[in-house]
Design an enzyme around this catalytic site. Structure first.
Site, PDB file in Angstrom:
ATOM      1  N   ASP A   6       0.834  -1.202   0.000  1.00  0.00           N
ATOM      2  CA  ASP A   6       0.000   0.000   0.000  1.00  0.00           C
ATOM      3  C   ASP A   6       0.870   1.253   0.000  1.00  0.00           C
ATOM      4  OD1 ASP A   6      -2.371  -1.441  -0.065  1.00  0.00           O
ATOM      5  OD2 ASP A   6      -2.527  -1.537   2.115  1.00  0.00           O
ATOM      6  N   ASP A  60      -5.886  -6.936  -5.521  1.00  0.00           N
ATOM      7  CA  ASP A  60      -7.030  -6.662  -4.641  1.00  0.00           C
ATOM      8  C   ASP A  60      -7.748  -5.397  -5.112  1.00  0.00           C
ATOM      9  OD1 ASP A  60      -8.748  -6.508  -2.441  1.00  0.00           O
ATOM     10  OD2 ASP A  60      -7.253  -5.445  -1.231  1.00  0.00           O
ATOM     11  N   PHE A  81     -13.797  -5.482  -6.666  1.00  0.00           N
ATOM     12  CA  PHE A  81     -14.843  -5.050  -7.588  1.00  0.00           C
ATOM     13  C   PHE A  81     -16.214  -5.088  -6.909  1.00  0.00           C
ATOM     14  CE2 PHE A  81     -11.777  -6.922 -10.825  1.00  0.00           C
ATOM     15  CZ  PHE A  81     -11.234  -5.687 -11.136  1.00  0.00           C
ATOM     16  N   HIS A  82     -17.016  -4.082  -7.179  1.00  0.00           N
ATOM     17  CA  HIS A  82     -18.358  -3.983  -6.592  1.00  0.00           C
ATOM     18  C   HIS A  82     -19.222  -3.215  -7.577  1.00  0.00           C
ATOM     19  CE1 HIS A  82     -20.963  -2.846  -2.845  1.00  0.00           C
ATOM     20  NE2 HIS A  82     -21.502  -3.793  -3.589  1.00  0.00           N
ATOM     21  N   ASP A  83     -20.009  -3.939  -8.379  1.00  0.00           N
ATOM     22  CA  ASP A  83     -20.798  -3.248  -9.408  1.00  0.00           C
ATOM     23  C   ASP A  83     -21.880  -4.201  -9.912  1.00  0.00           C
ATOM     24  OD1 ASP A  83     -21.524  -1.391 -11.493  1.00  0.00           O
ATOM     25  OD2 ASP A  83     -19.484  -0.584 -11.389  1.00  0.00           O
ATOM     26  N   ILE A  84     -22.554  -3.819 -10.971  1.00  0.00           N
ATOM     27  CA  ILE A  84     -23.593  -4.689 -11.533  1.00  0.00           C
ATOM     28  C   ILE A  84     -22.916  -5.881 -12.225  1.00  0.00           C
ATOM     29  CG2 ILE A  84     -25.234  -2.780 -11.799  1.00  0.00           C
ATOM     30  CD1 ILE A  84     -24.541  -2.790 -14.835  1.00  0.00           C
ATOM     31  N   PRO A  85     -23.675  -6.982 -12.431  1.00  0.00           N
ATOM     32  CA  PRO A  85     -23.064  -8.199 -12.972  1.00  0.00           C
ATOM     33  C   PRO A  85     -22.263  -7.974 -14.253  1.00  0.00           C
ATOM     34  CG  PRO A  85     -25.246  -8.701 -12.167  1.00  0.00           C
ATOM     35  CD  PRO A  85     -25.084  -7.210 -12.039  1.00  0.00           C
ATOM     36  N   THR A 111     -20.754  -5.362 -15.409  1.00  0.00           N
ATOM     37  CA  THR A 111     -19.525  -4.581 -15.200  1.00  0.00           C
ATOM     38  C   THR A 111     -18.471  -5.377 -14.424  1.00  0.00           C
ATOM     39  OG1 THR A 111     -20.849  -2.593 -15.255  1.00  0.00           O
ATOM     40  CG2 THR A 111     -18.646  -2.376 -14.324  1.00  0.00           C
ATOM     41  N   THR A 149     -12.881  -5.538   7.223  1.00  0.00           N
ATOM     42  CA  THR A 149     -12.390  -5.691   8.600  1.00  0.00           C
ATOM     43  C   THR A 149     -12.337  -4.372   9.380  1.00  0.00           C
ATOM     44  OG1 THR A 149     -10.126  -5.493   7.795  1.00  0.00           O
ATOM     45  CG2 THR A 149     -11.002  -7.721   8.020  1.00  0.00           C
ATOM     46  N   ARG A 166      -2.972  -8.391  13.671  1.00  0.00           N
ATOM     47  CA  ARG A 166      -2.015  -7.505  14.338  1.00  0.00           C
ATOM     48  C   ARG A 166      -1.203  -8.267  15.366  1.00  0.00           C
ATOM     49  NH1 ARG A 166      -2.678  -4.609  10.671  1.00  0.00           N
ATOM     50  NH2 ARG A 166      -3.471  -2.493  10.625  1.00  0.00           N
ATOM     51  N   GLN A 168      -8.279  -1.009  11.886  1.00  0.00           N
ATOM     52  CA  GLN A 168      -8.781  -2.389  11.905  1.00  0.00           C
ATOM     53  C   GLN A 168      -9.585  -2.623  13.182  1.00  0.00           C
ATOM     54  OE1 GLN A 168      -8.707  -4.174   9.383  1.00  0.00           O
ATOM     55  NE2 GLN A 168      -6.920  -3.626   8.137  1.00  0.00           N
TER      56      GLN A 168
HETATM   57  O1  LIG Z   1      -9.088  -7.323   0.643  1.00  0.00           O
HETATM   58  C1  LIG Z   1      -8.280  -7.010   1.532  1.00  0.00           C
HETATM   59  O2  LIG Z   1      -7.113  -7.356   1.460  1.00  0.00           O
HETATM   60  C2  LIG Z   1      -8.815  -6.327   2.722  1.00  0.00           C
HETATM   61  C3  LIG Z   1     -10.119  -6.620   3.087  1.00  0.00           C
HETATM   62  C4  LIG Z   1     -10.589  -6.199   4.339  1.00  0.00           C
HETATM   63  O3  LIG Z   1     -11.721  -6.494   4.740  1.00  0.00           O
HETATM   64  N1  LIG Z   1      -9.761  -5.459   5.126  1.00  0.00           N
HETATM   65  C5  LIG Z   1      -8.495  -5.110   4.748  1.00  0.00           C
HETATM   66  O4  LIG Z   1      -7.791  -4.455   5.542  1.00  0.00           O
HETATM   67  N2  LIG Z   1      -8.037  -5.484   3.517  1.00  0.00           N
HETATM   68  C6  LIG Z   1      -6.721  -5.032   3.035  1.00  0.00           C
HETATM   69  O5  LIG Z   1      -5.698  -5.561   3.866  1.00  0.00           O
HETATM   70  C7  LIG Z   1      -4.660  -4.602   4.069  1.00  0.00           C
HETATM   71  C8  LIG Z   1      -4.498  -4.381   5.547  1.00  0.00           C
HETATM   72  O6  LIG Z   1      -3.466  -3.499   5.764  1.00  0.00           O
HETATM   73  P1  LIG Z   1      -2.977  -3.124   7.234  1.00  0.00           P
HETATM   74  O7  LIG Z   1      -4.186  -2.729   8.034  1.00  0.00           O
HETATM   75  O8  LIG Z   1      -2.021  -2.009   7.000  1.00  0.00           O
HETATM   76  O9  LIG Z   1      -2.325  -4.380   7.786  1.00  0.00           O
HETATM   77  C9  LIG Z   1      -5.056  -3.344   3.285  1.00  0.00           C
HETATM   78  O10 LIG Z   1      -4.362  -3.373   2.066  1.00  0.00           O
HETATM   79  C10 LIG Z   1      -6.545  -3.512   3.034  1.00  0.00           C
HETATM   80  O11 LIG Z   1      -6.939  -2.991   1.771  1.00  0.00           O
END
Ligand SMILES: O=C(O)c1cc(=O)[nH]c(=O)n1[C@@H]1O[C@H](COP(=O)(O)O)[C@@H](O)[C@H]1O
Length: 237
Positions: A11, A59, A62-66, A68, A123, A185, A194
């Site tokens: 990220d 990662d 995706f979140h859209d209509i079928p 797309t 999460t 964590r 989180q």
């Molecule tokens: O799809 C994911 O990876 C994801 C889904 C989710 O529900 N929660 C979540 O934190 N993530 C991803 O997991 C990574 C967590 O990063 P940290 O919180 O920095 O450890 C990020 O890149 C989020 O985009």
């Protein structure tokens, strides 16, 4: 030391920072490219990771209509990545269409199809937010389970869930269903945004196939040391 159950979230905002991190964490074999980096670099980062023989979790949630999401999954599958995400709340029709389209895209490109995995509930969402902001009347673990079961019935390969739901999902979705847990964590790391975390070893013991870890490693003063510490905690427990 390598630990192939840990996917490190790349990220960062640009290609330069991404390459610097990948080079610094040489023993990481599985990287996650998410919305921030892919929006910035496009597929260039995927080529770089592949040239270094890394596995890739694309990662894009995706979140859209079928129609797309199917188009997006078809295109993404052509990159030959290992994992690809779609939100379960896109609905059953979208999940079915995505499953089929990912296979088509990979076949057209002559690459292995990605494992398609569904986001059950982010999460960063708490029990309180689920009820009061999203107005979902189910208990949080029940909602996550329903989303995972719908994904499984729609032919997806697995789900993303928090470590707190993983044991219940493992019991109900079977051993073959991939469970990927972000939001883990170590005891020594900040939780940040989180909301439903456990430690890496607790998440693996509860049934996760993969852990996604970002800031505890990438934002650490010494990322190599943080990575080594987490890997060691996992191998000694
Ligand atoms: O799809 C994911 O990876 C994801 C889904 C989710 O529900 N929660 C979540 O934190 N993530 C991803 O997991 C990574 C967590 O990063 P940290 O919180 O920095 O450890 C990020 O890149 C989020 O985009």
């Amino acid at each position: 030391m390598t630990n192939d159950k840990i996917i490190v979230a790349l990220d960062v905002p640009d290609l330069e920072s991404a390459i610097a991190l990948v080079d610094k964490l040489e023993s990481v074999s599985f990287w996650k490219v998410g919305l921030e980096l892919f929006t910035s670099t496009g597929p260039r980062i995927l080529e770089i990771l592949k040239s270094r023989q890394k596995r890739i979790f694309l990662d894009l949630k995706f979140h859209d209509i079928p129609n797309t999401v199917a188009g997006a999954c078809r295109s993404a599958a052509r990159y030959g990545v290992d994992l690809l995400t779609i939100h379960a709340t896109s609905g059953r029709d979208a999940l079915n269409a995505a499953t089929q389209a990912a296979q088509e895209g990979a076949t057209q490109a002559g690459v292995k199809p990605p494992k398609l995995i569904a986001i059950t509930l982010l999460t960063s969402i708490s029990t309180r937010q689920l009820a009061f902001d999203l107005k979902i009347p189910l208990e949080l673990p029940e909602f996550a389970l329903e989303m995972a079961l719908m994904a499984k019935e729609s032919g997806l390969d697995g789900a993303v869930c928090s470590p707190q739901e993983v044991s219940q999902l493992r019991q109900n979705c079977g051993d073959e269903f991939l469970l990927v847990c972000p939001g883990v964590r170590p005891t020594w790391a900040e939780k940040g945004d989180q909301k439903r975390s456990l430690t890496p070893s607790q998440a693996i013991q509860a049934g996760a196939n993969y852990l996604v870890i970002g800031r505890p490693i990438t934002a650490a003063a010494e990322p190599e040391l943080a990575w080594k510490r987490i890997s060691e905690e996992l191998t000694t427990k």
